[in-house]
Motif scaffolding. Sequence first.
Motif, PDB file in Angstrom:
ATOM      1  N   ASN A 196      30.186  40.560  46.094  1.00  0.00           N
ATOM      2  CA  ASN A 196      29.731  41.947  45.995  1.00  0.00           C
ATOM      3  C   ASN A 196      29.029  42.179  44.643  1.00  0.00           C
ATOM      4  N   LYS A 244      29.796  43.742  42.101  1.00  0.00           N
ATOM      5  CA  LYS A 244      30.677  43.796  40.935  1.00  0.00           C
ATOM      6  C   LYS A 244      31.121  42.413  40.466  1.00  0.00           C
ATOM      7  N   THR A 271      32.893  40.305  42.223  1.00  0.00           N
ATOM      8  CA  THR A 271      34.140  39.896  42.883  1.00  0.00           C
ATOM      9  C   THR A 271      33.840  39.634  44.357  1.00  0.00           C
ATOM     10  N   ASP A 290      34.590  40.560  48.591  1.00  0.00           N
ATOM     11  CA  ASP A 290      35.127  41.404  49.652  1.00  0.00           C
ATOM     12  C   ASP A 290      35.461  40.512  50.839  1.00  0.00           C
ATOM     13  N   LYS A 295      39.189  44.445  49.363  1.00  0.00           N
ATOM     14  CA  LYS A 295      38.059  44.814  48.518  1.00  0.00           C
ATOM     15  C   LYS A 295      38.237  44.290  47.094  1.00  0.00           C
ATOM     16  N   GLU A 296      37.153  43.818  46.540  1.00  0.00           N
ATOM     17  CA  GLU A 296      37.086  43.451  45.122  1.00  0.00           C
ATOM     18  C   GLU A 296      38.239  42.542  44.701  1.00  0.00           C
ATOM     19  N   SER A 299      39.553  38.603  43.559  1.00  0.00           N
ATOM     20  CA  SER A 299      39.079  37.379  42.905  1.00  0.00           C
ATOM     21  C   SER A 299      39.633  36.142  43.614  1.00  0.00           C
TER      22      SER A 299
END
Length: 275
Positions: free
Chosen positions: A215, A217, A219, A221, A242-243, A245
């Motif tokens: 994504n 950011k 990271t 999804d 979501k988000e 690692s």
Amino acid sequence: MRIKKNYNFDNKRQIWRIIPTNEGKLIIEEREPEKKQAYFHCLSLDTGKKLLSNFQFDDKFWVGIEAVKNDTIFFHKFAKPDMPKHRGIFAFDLKAKELTWQNPEFVFLFLLNDKIYTYKEKFEGRNFYSISSASGEIIEDIGNDHERINNLRSEASKKEANKGYIFPEVFDTNSEFENRVGDFIKSLRNDFVISGKIEYLLSNGLLMMSFHVANPKGTLDNIFKAVDLSKGKFILEEVINKETSLFLTDSFFIKDDLLFLLFGKTRLVVYKMVN
């Protein structure tokens, strides 16, 4: 074919085990490791109605589930805290909401028909027994006959495999599958920047997939998609993590006509597959 949402389960705690039974029950184990708390629940498999909620033993953490049969959950404790070795069998009746029998010395091996196969540690090795799942009484002293125990364990595993479960597997370009399955999975790589492996399963013309995408950011999804192969149409799409690692696996499975989908680590959604 449609996938219809049935119900949610979410207590904001980490879900450790999800056990649908052939008797219309759904057993869920939750844990809060930092607080050393374990909670056990029983729902109606079809409706999500709570039949048992937030059950805890006197020892609120060092306990787990071995198996479920009819309306009985067989729990275990541990030989020592922080040690993985199981110790004891504790039969809990879901209807009466109480322990019906217990034996702190036996160690659970497997369940076959109406018998639990178990053992006790002896100085010279293990001594095996079969005991009644209803009463805990010893049916047979099997001694140290490992060959017989292994044969019975194999029989139990075959019966377990026929209970309507389908678990995902990792997509491999060298695997054998329908061309349409391979085409859909490969097309994902054209539509998404996929990181890691793709998990998938095929059931009654439905292809279900879980994969991770990068994504904006930086990271990941975790995406779930289900496609009706007969129509070539996606019928369910969810972001289940979501988000993150981490590459999260084992987030979905099927039993009979129900789909179990885990969002994050704490929310379970149960769907029904209907024509």
